[in-house]
Design an enzyme around this catalytic site. Structure first.
Site, PDB file in Angstrom:
ATOM      1  N   SER A 246     -18.849  24.803 -31.571  1.00 12.42           N
ATOM      2  CA  SER A 246     -17.291  25.615 -32.312  1.00 12.42           C
ATOM      3  C   SER A 246     -16.981  23.835 -32.338  1.00 12.42           C
ATOM      4  O   SER A 246     -17.107  23.046 -31.975  1.00 12.42           O
ATOM      5  CB  SER A 246     -16.692  26.232 -32.239  1.00 12.42           C
ATOM      6  OG  SER A 246     -15.443  25.826 -32.858  1.00 12.42           O
ATOM      7  N   GLY A 247     -16.035  23.628 -33.429  1.00 11.14           N
ATOM      8  CA  GLY A 247     -15.128  22.609 -33.925  1.00 11.14           C
ATOM      9  C   GLY A 247     -13.520  22.981 -32.838  1.00 11.14           C
ATOM     10  O   GLY A 247     -13.032  21.936 -33.075  1.00 11.14           O
ATOM     11  N   ASP A 248     -13.099  24.168 -32.391  1.00 14.06           N
ATOM     12  CA  ASP A 248     -12.281  24.364 -31.500  1.00 14.06           C
ATOM     13  C   ASP A 248     -12.782  24.642 -30.150  1.00 14.06           C
ATOM     14  O   ASP A 248     -14.118  24.648 -29.868  1.00 14.06           O
ATOM     15  CB  ASP A 248     -11.567  24.475 -32.455  1.00 14.06           C
ATOM     16  CG  ASP A 248     -10.119  24.094 -32.189  1.00 14.06           C
ATOM     17  OD1 ASP A 248      -9.899  24.691 -30.754  1.00 14.06           O
ATOM     18  OD2 ASP A 248      -8.910  23.935 -32.988  1.00 14.06           O
ATOM     19  N   ASP A 249     -11.757  26.060 -29.667  1.00 16.42           N
ATOM     20  CA  ASP A 249     -12.176  26.313 -27.966  1.00 16.42           C
ATOM     21  C   ASP A 249     -13.109  27.793 -28.806  1.00 16.42           C
ATOM     22  O   ASP A 249     -13.196  28.194 -29.681  1.00 16.42           O
ATOM     23  CB  ASP A 249     -10.999  27.169 -27.944  1.00 16.42           C
ATOM     24  CG  ASP A 249      -9.919  26.139 -27.548  1.00 16.42           C
ATOM     25  OD1 ASP A 249      -9.769  25.727 -27.203  1.00 16.42           O
ATOM     26  OD2 ASP A 249      -9.281  26.651 -28.004  1.00 16.42           O
ATOM     27  N   SER A 280     -18.644  22.387 -28.282  1.00 14.43           N
ATOM     28  CA  SER A 280     -16.933  22.060 -28.166  1.00 14.43           C
ATOM     29  C   SER A 280     -16.859  20.959 -27.240  1.00 14.43           C
ATOM     30  O   SER A 280     -16.395  20.647 -26.483  1.00 14.43           O
ATOM     31  CB  SER A 280     -16.386  22.966 -27.542  1.00 14.43           C
ATOM     32  OG  SER A 280     -14.897  22.651 -28.767  1.00 14.43           O
TER      33      SER A 280
END
Length: 466
Positions: A246-249, A280
């Site tokens: 992911s690009g976030d949590d 991530s």
């Protein structure tokens, strides 16, 4: 970029996970696992669907759901192999959306196909922009017993267009998600792959009895806000055997934003996360907050793996959030290539507007971490920053080893926190976490939550003739 060893490890975990995770079924027979079987099955092609990747199937999906909702014994919408381009559509109660192994649902690139809907009442506005937000690709509200599953078919949001417009500030409204189910009781999502969401991937909100298992979520690690699984003001949630890049949590537990979340007052509670694998580089494997103004409690996480990830567990809050994060229990983490192992912050200054209450001070307490092994930690073991005058209390550490890449003068950074630790925490924590010693174990609940008593049936289906 992932380091070679980290990438190899991630691939091995993914390959192993594909064969052993609970709920995955690779038999050639037409059998799947779900809480409830369906009496009737129909193919998307029966409703005029065309799987060529270019024809819009928005009307076909909506017509299929509408007609299948009439079956009192429940129904399955079968999505066969093909590329099924569509704009947003909603599910109905007692419906299973089933994706065959080579089925791909593609999010439309035509903005006119994406309705604009009202902001969530616990947020008061969209997260990207004030005002409304685009609908999610697959949605639904006030549903009972809804399932998304299959033979590992794919839901692809084709998010690159959305990410580009977001970065260029060319969107009038907040981006939609891949899956958002609101006010639902009984959600089951399993055995599917989600790719390239415009923003969050799976967002159950104001819902209960949610099971997400055996799901793979993939997005570029620099894509904006592509969180994996975000239970939001939800109770009784089970997330297990999932793999998230992911690009976030990878998993973020939320419950509303500042004065809107306080007013709405719906907590997230009784949440189980186990056997999660996360990659991530810019965010956390497990985050609590930052929108937590309805409260977060009774979170139980165990047997977690993170590779090339910014932090393993992060608590994010701020003055103005109010409410609480409490009773968080984490044990059994294997980590490699981390910036931080633990990160807490009481100054996450992101507010919906200027109407937040500066006297709404969040309370953070009773947080336990044990049985943690972290290698390749390149910044510090922990960055713990509470709130002056309202320290984060009741932090417990046991059997924690963080191997730092280089010698650090301050392997732990602590302000406004209080806690206890066992002798087997290395490197030794800051003095604020050595206010008492214990026998080597931190609390972890022994009772069984109702969500862990949800059982799956072996269901059969006949492939509809197209």
């Amino acid at each position: 970029m992932l380091k070679a060893s980290a990438l190899l490890h991630a691939v091995v975990v993914l390959l192993l996970g594909a064969s052993v995770v609970s709920g995955r079924h690779h038999s050639s027979s037409n059998v799947y696992l779900a809480p409830n079987c369906r009496a009737h099955t129909a193919s998307l092609a029966d409703f005029g669907g065309v799987g060529d990747g270019t024809t819009s199937n928005t009307a076909a999906f909506r017509s299929a759901v509408e007609q299948l909702s009439q079956y009192s014994g429940g129904a399955m919408l079968y999505v066969p192999a093909g590329k099924w381009l569509t704009g947003p559509f909603n599910l109905s109660s007692h419906l299973t959306l089933f994706l065959e192994s080579d089925a791909v649902i593609l999010g439309s690139q035509n903005l006119s196909e994406w309705p604009v809907i009202a902001p969530l009442p616990s947020y008061g506005r969209g997260r990207d922009k004030t005002g409304g937000r685009y609908a999610s690709l697959i949605g639904g509200a006030n549903l009972t017993d809804v399932a998304i599953t299959g033979n590992n078919g794919t839901i692809d949001g084709q998010g690159a267009m959305w990410w580009s417009k977001f970065h260029q500030n060319k969107l009038r409204y907040t981006r939609g998600y891949l899956v958002e189910l609101m006010w639902c009781d009984g959600i089951f999502i399993s055995n599917v792959t989600l790719r390239n969401s415009p923003a969050w991937n799976i967002h159950p909100v104001y819902s209960s009895n949610v099971v997400v298992q055996g799901v793979t979520i993939l997005a570029p690690t620099r894509s904006p806000n592509t969180d994996g699984i975000n239970p939001d003001s939800c109770s009784h949630v089970r997330i297990q055997d999932c793999y998230v890049v992911s690009g976030d949590d990878c998993v973020a537990i939320k419950s509303g934003w500042d004065e809107y979340g306080i007013r709405f007052g719906m907590p997230s509670q009784h949440i189980v996360v186990r056997r999660l694998t996360c990659v991530s580089p810019t965010s956390a494997m497990l985050a609590l907050g930052s929108e937590m103004s309805g409260g977060i409690s009774d979170v139980r996480a165990e047997d977690l793996t993170a590779v090339d990830t910014e932090s393993a567990v992060r608590i994010k809050t701020a003055v103005g959030r109010g409410s609480y994060v409490k009773d968080v229990f984490v044990r059994g983490m294997r980590l490699d290539g981390m910036k931080y192992v633990f990160w807490m912050t009481g100054s996450y200054r992101s507010h919906p507007d200027d109407g937040f209450d500066p006297n709404a001070i969040p309370a953070v307490g009773n947080v336990s971490y044990q049985d943690v092994v972290a290698t390749g930690v390149y910044k510090s073991a922990a960055r713990l920053e509470g709130i002056q005058g309202a320290p984060f209390r009741g932090i417990c550490l046991a059997n924690v080893t963080a191997q730092l890449d280089k010698s650090k003068k301050r392997p732990w950074t602590c302000t406004d926190v209080e806690g206890v630790s066992s002798a087997d925490v290395a490197p030794p924590p800051c003095e604020a976490l050595q206010q008492g010693k214990h026998d080597g174990a931190c609390p972890f609940p022994t009772d069984t939550l109702p969500i862990d008593q949800v059982t799956l049936q072996q269901c059969e289906y006949n492939v509809p003739a197209n």
